[in-house]
Motif scaffolding. Structure first.
Motif, mmCIF file in Angstrom:
data_model
loop_
_atom_site.group_PDB
_atom_site.id
_atom_site.type_symbol
_atom_site.label_atom_id
_atom_site.label_comp_id
_atom_site.label_asym_id
_atom_site.label_seq_id
_atom_site.Cartn_x
_atom_site.Cartn_y
_atom_site.Cartn_z
ATOM 1 N N VAL A 42 0.811 -1.502 -0.012
ATOM 2 C CA VAL A 42 -0.110 -0.077 0.165
ATOM 3 C C VAL A 42 0.815 1.104 -0.020
ATOM 4 O O VAL A 42 0.675 2.232 -0.683
ATOM 5 N N VAL A 43 2.120 1.342 0.733
ATOM 6 C CA VAL A 43 2.867 2.405 0.875
ATOM 7 C C VAL A 43 3.539 2.436 -0.679
ATOM 8 O O VAL A 43 3.441 3.811 -0.841
ATOM 9 N N PHE A 44 3.726 1.519 -1.006
ATOM 10 C CA PHE A 44 4.404 1.400 -2.616
ATOM 11 C C PHE A 44 3.451 2.073 -3.499
ATOM 12 O O PHE A 44 3.956 3.206 -4.384
ATOM 13 N N MET A 45 2.038 1.688 -3.580
ATOM 14 C CA MET A 45 1.050 2.449 -4.440
ATOM 15 C C MET A 45 0.839 4.120 -4.036
ATOM 16 O O MET A 45 0.683 4.626 -5.057
ATOM 17 N N LYS A 46 0.772 4.325 -2.770
ATOM 18 C CA LYS A 46 0.441 5.602 -2.431
ATOM 19 C C LYS A 46 1.658 6.456 -2.848
ATOM 20 O O LYS A 46 1.577 7.664 -3.441
ATOM 21 N N LYS A 47 2.817 6.000 -2.868
ATOM 22 C CA LYS A 47 3.998 6.736 -3.374
ATOM 23 C C LYS A 47 3.761 6.993 -4.927
ATOM 24 O O LYS A 47 4.187 8.098 -5.364
ATOM 25 N N LEU A 48 3.483 6.045 -5.734
ATOM 26 C CA LEU A 48 3.273 6.034 -7.190
ATOM 27 C C LEU A 48 2.236 7.387 -7.304
ATOM 28 O O LEU A 48 2.498 8.191 -8.029
ATOM 29 N N ILE A 94 3.792 -14.060 -5.369
ATOM 30 C CA ILE A 94 4.392 -13.530 -6.624
ATOM 31 C C ILE A 94 3.719 -12.684 -7.335
ATOM 32 O O ILE A 94 4.067 -11.772 -8.003
ATOM 33 N N GLY A 95 2.142 -13.004 -7.405
ATOM 34 C CA GLY A 95 1.551 -12.183 -8.365
ATOM 35 C C GLY A 95 1.517 -10.542 -7.810
ATOM 36 O O GLY A 95 1.570 -9.832 -8.983
ATOM 37 N N PRO A 96 1.309 -10.230 -6.767
ATOM 38 C CA PRO A 96 1.236 -8.742 -6.494
ATOM 39 C C PRO A 96 2.680 -8.143 -6.536
ATOM 40 O O PRO A 96 2.803 -6.868 -6.636
ATOM 41 N N VAL A 97 3.886 -8.967 -6.593
ATOM 42 C CA VAL A 97 5.107 -8.339 -6.768
ATOM 43 C C VAL A 97 5.830 -8.387 -8.244
ATOM 44 O O VAL A 97 6.283 -7.674 -8.508
ATOM 45 N N SER A 98 5.752 -9.726 -8.425
ATOM 46 C CA SER A 98 6.266 -10.090 -10.089
ATOM 47 C C SER A 98 5.650 -11.113 -10.504
ATOM 48 O O SER A 98 4.561 -11.318 -10.901
ATOM 49 N N HIS A 99 6.377 -11.992 -10.799
ATOM 50 C CA HIS A 99 5.997 -13.342 -11.427
ATOM 51 C C HIS A 99 7.128 -14.486 -11.599
ATOM 52 O O HIS A 99 8.140 -14.066 -11.992
ATOM 53 N N THR A 143 2.822 -5.350 -8.753
ATOM 54 C CA THR A 143 3.696 -4.492 -8.304
ATOM 55 C C THR A 143 4.745 -3.885 -9.141
ATOM 56 O O THR A 143 5.148 -2.609 -9.545
ATOM 57 N N TYR A 144 5.444 -5.280 -9.671
ATOM 58 C CA TYR A 144 6.353 -4.912 -10.920
ATOM 59 C C TYR A 144 5.750 -4.247 -12.086
ATOM 60 O O TYR A 144 6.522 -3.438 -12.769
ATOM 61 N N MET A 145 4.391 -4.745 -12.614
ATOM 62 C CA MET A 145 3.909 -4.233 -13.897
ATOM 63 C C MET A 145 3.460 -2.724 -13.553
ATOM 64 O O MET A 145 3.782 -2.005 -14.631
ATOM 65 N N TRP A 186 -6.200 1.855 -17.195
ATOM 66 C CA TRP A 186 -5.283 0.747 -16.607
ATOM 67 C C TRP A 186 -5.636 0.730 -15.008
ATOM 68 O O TRP A 186 -5.663 1.818 -14.272
ATOM 69 N N THR A 187 -6.341 -0.328 -14.536
ATOM 70 C CA THR A 187 -6.672 -0.463 -13.107
ATOM 71 C C THR A 187 -5.962 -1.609 -12.421
ATOM 72 O O THR A 187 -6.273 -2.831 -13.235
ATOM 73 N N LEU A 188 -4.717 -1.671 -11.695
ATOM 74 C CA LEU A 188 -4.177 -2.807 -11.128
ATOM 75 C C LEU A 188 -4.241 -2.918 -9.667
ATOM 76 O O LEU A 188 -4.097 -1.626 -8.863
ATOM 77 N N VAL A 189 -4.644 -4.137 -9.238
ATOM 78 C CA VAL A 189 -4.775 -4.299 -7.574
ATOM 79 C C VAL A 189 -4.045 -5.449 -7.461
ATOM 80 O O VAL A 189 -4.330 -6.613 -7.642
ATOM 81 N N PRO A 190 -2.885 -5.226 -6.642
ATOM 82 C CA PRO A 190 -1.988 -6.148 -6.150
ATOM 83 C C PRO A 190 -2.576 -7.459 -5.510
ATOM 84 O O PRO A 190 -2.403 -8.510 -5.893
ATOM 85 N N VAL A 191 -3.652 -7.046 -4.503
ATOM 86 C CA VAL A 191 -3.891 -7.970 -3.279
ATOM 87 C C VAL A 191 -5.300 -7.996 -3.271
ATOM 88 O O VAL A 191 -5.871 -7.043 -2.643
ATOM 89 N N PHE A 192 -6.043 -8.770 -3.727
ATOM 90 C CA PHE A 192 -7.540 -8.992 -3.673
ATOM 91 C C PHE A 192 -7.915 -9.464 -2.330
ATOM 92 O O PHE A 192 -8.971 -8.913 -1.792
ATOM 93 N N ASN A 193 -7.461 -10.523 -1.887
ATOM 94 C CA ASN A 193 -7.813 -11.284 -0.725
ATOM 95 C C ASN A 193 -6.792 -10.791 0.342
ATOM 96 O O ASN A 193 -5.980 -11.340 0.828
ATOM 97 N N VAL A 194 -7.102 -9.624 0.900
ATOM 98 C CA VAL A 194 -6.396 -9.052 1.741
ATOM 99 C C VAL A 194 -6.219 -9.732 2.963
ATOM 100 O O VAL A 194 -4.959 -9.741 3.718
ATOM 101 N N ASP A 195 -7.437 -10.140 3.690
ATOM 102 C CA ASP A 195 -7.402 -10.739 4.937
ATOM 103 C C ASP A 195 -6.556 -11.807 4.916
ATOM 104 O O ASP A 195 -5.584 -12.226 5.729
ATOM 105 N N GLY A 196 -6.833 -12.869 3.832
ATOM 106 C CA GLY A 196 -5.874 -14.113 3.925
ATOM 107 C C GLY A 196 -4.396 -13.790 3.637
ATOM 108 O O GLY A 196 -3.736 -14.448 4.066
#
Length: 500
Positions: free
Chosen positions: A157-163, A222-227, A258-260, A283-293
């Protein structure tokens, strides 16, 4: 990502005629007037008071040489609630190599149930040691260091806010709400170059949009950060053979998104190809959908998959959000057993995450593409990693209209070719029911069929199984490079085909 249907028997009536006394490590519960039994490791892995460890858990490789042998192994995995690290188990194959995580308490039971002639070897002698050896959540001093580690949700989240703060064309968006009340945050952006001309040419107020998300299954980091080294791209729907059991996942999706987003945003105006892609669509990019999990997988159970919603059985929490969408709900490829990794929930959209994201998607009238990033389906052939392009739907009696079918096929083939060009990884494509297995209630099915988003995909990221779910962070950047190339090629095809 996808697990076979398991009929919800009363948990005290496990098949294979295993009684509580003959089944070491089994725990018996009284709940709502009934007696239920379940392996102790299932109860332990639902624990939310202290971190779960996997000391002594082994990943064993079982070699089968016939349909009957594969079927037998599949049933054992199901009845003992074991983790299938390769899959699906193709019972029609002449031979199979099957990797399974086995807790120490069930090791002797598991091996005793196997036919004695089947070769069994140890692939990973201690899962916890592997986790400890690859744990890395340290944020480096330099920008590129972010993609040399996996990160907590707070870091993402901090990473996205910075962007969003540094780039005026980027905004934060809230696309859903979790069971525990957290916001599901992403970023939305599009370029300014050529926007007026685009609007004039197409006579619309909005550009066409794409929405990509990761982290529907919590442990797929790895989905939210790269692949990782490769993945399977599934065009809306999923199929599996009768004895697909449990698939587990690696650190994949959060890394990819996040890499993307970093490369698309920071290279806009610098790289001609990226600039054209960012100008062309929203473009709408959402790194983490299942946040609680996802948070639970960091703080309590590294192998957690589902959301954190309570169920009727107090020791089996969570719904598989990718079985909870309101399309072909509750059919083949999902489970009505709350203890199953593929539990579909008591009703369609009973999970707050799927309900709220579906409402967000339905409100986006400009969407033309959707990708749901997953991880580690382990579909390897001859030692090569594969991106398998698969088409709608999750049930074998459905296919999209011919034009959609042809366009999805072409889009998939172009993307796989582009991905292969980066690091030479081999890929394949084809209809889902022929390529993988059945599944029901998945997000891509609903988005394609109910919201009319033509280019809907699910992407499976994975390695060849050497590390299983615990992919080393050093694979993030090369994997992300492959995925970015594939996604850019996909968007370019959509722009060309739809004359955007």
């Amino acid at each position: 990502m996808f697990v076979r249907t398991i009929t919800f028997l009363t948990l005290g009536a496990l098949c294979l005629a295993l009684s509580a006394s003959a089944f070491p490590g089994q725990q018996v519960f009284r709940h709502k007037g009934g007696i239920h039994s379940v392996p102790a490791h299932v109860v332990a892995e639902n624990e939310n008071e202290k971190p779960i460890r996997f000391d002594g858990h082994r990943v064993l490789t079982v070699m089968t040489g016939s349909e009957e042998e594969a079927d037998h192994v599949a049933k054992i995995v199901e009845e003992l609630y074991l983790d299938l690290w390769t899959g699906p188990i193709d019972i029609s194959a002449s031979s199979s190599s099957i990797d399974i995580r086995v807790p120490p308490a069930l090791l002797s039971v598991f091996t005793s149930l196997l036919p004695p002639h089947l070769p069994v070897s140890v692939k990973i002698p201690d899962v916890q040691k592997l986790i400890d050896s690859t744990s890395n959540f340290i944020l480096g001093k330099h920008e590129d260091d972010f993609f040399k580690a996996y990160h907590t949700y707070e870091d993402i989240v901090v990473f996205m806010k910075k962007l969003a703060k540094e780039y005026t064309f980027v905004e934060l968006v809230n696309v859903a709400k979790t069971y525990e009340g957290r916001d599901v945050i992403g970023i939305k952006f599009t370029g300014v170059n050529g926007t007026d001309a685009y609007m004039k040419k197409n006579g619309v107020e909005l550009k066409k949009g794409v929405l990509f998300h990761g982290g529907q299954h919590a442990r797929e980091w790895i989905g939210p950060v790269s692949h990782p080294s490769t993945f399977v791209i599934a065009l809306t729907a999923f199929h599996h053979p009768p004895h697909l059991i449990r698939l587990r996942y690696i650190l994949i999706e959060q890394a990819t998104l996040t890499y993307m987003m970093h490369n698309l945003v920071t290279n806009y105006g610098k790289d001609d190809r990226i600039t054209r892609a960012v100008d062309a669509v929203e473009w709408t990019l959402v790194p983490v959908f299942n946040v609680d999990g996802y948070i639970f997988s960091h703080t309590r159970n590294r192998m957690w998959r589902k959301n954190r919603q309570p169920n009727t059985l107090p020791f089996c929490s969570g719904t598989d959000t990718n079985r909870n969408w309101d399309y072909s709900f509750g059919k083949e490829g999902a489970s009505n057993n709350p203890c199953s990794e593929a539990y579909h929930g008591h009703d369609p959209f009973s999970a707050p995450e799927t309900k709220s994201l579906s409402e967000y998607i339905a409100a986006q009238e400009n969407l033309i593409s959707y990708i749901d990033f997953h991880a580690f389906s382990q579909l390897c052939e001859s030692g090569f990693l594969i991106w398998v392009g698969m088409f709608p739907f999750g049930q074998c009696d459905e296919l999209p209209p011919k034009r959609d079918f042809d366009d999805l096929t072409e889009a998939s083939q172009r993307a796989t070719k582009a991905l292969r060009s980066v690091h030479g990884t081999s890929f394949a494509s084809g209809p889902i029911c022929e390529t993988i297995y059945e599944a029901s209630g998945s997000g891509v099915d609903w988005v394609y069929a109910r919201s009319g988003v033509k280019y809907s995909f699910a992407v499976e990221l994975r390695d060849k199984g050497e590390y299983g779910f615990v992919l080393p962070p050093e694979q993030i950047i090369p994997s992300g490079e492959e995925v970015l190339e594939a996604v850019l090629t996909l968007v370019e095809y959509i722009v060309e085909r739809e004359e955007l």
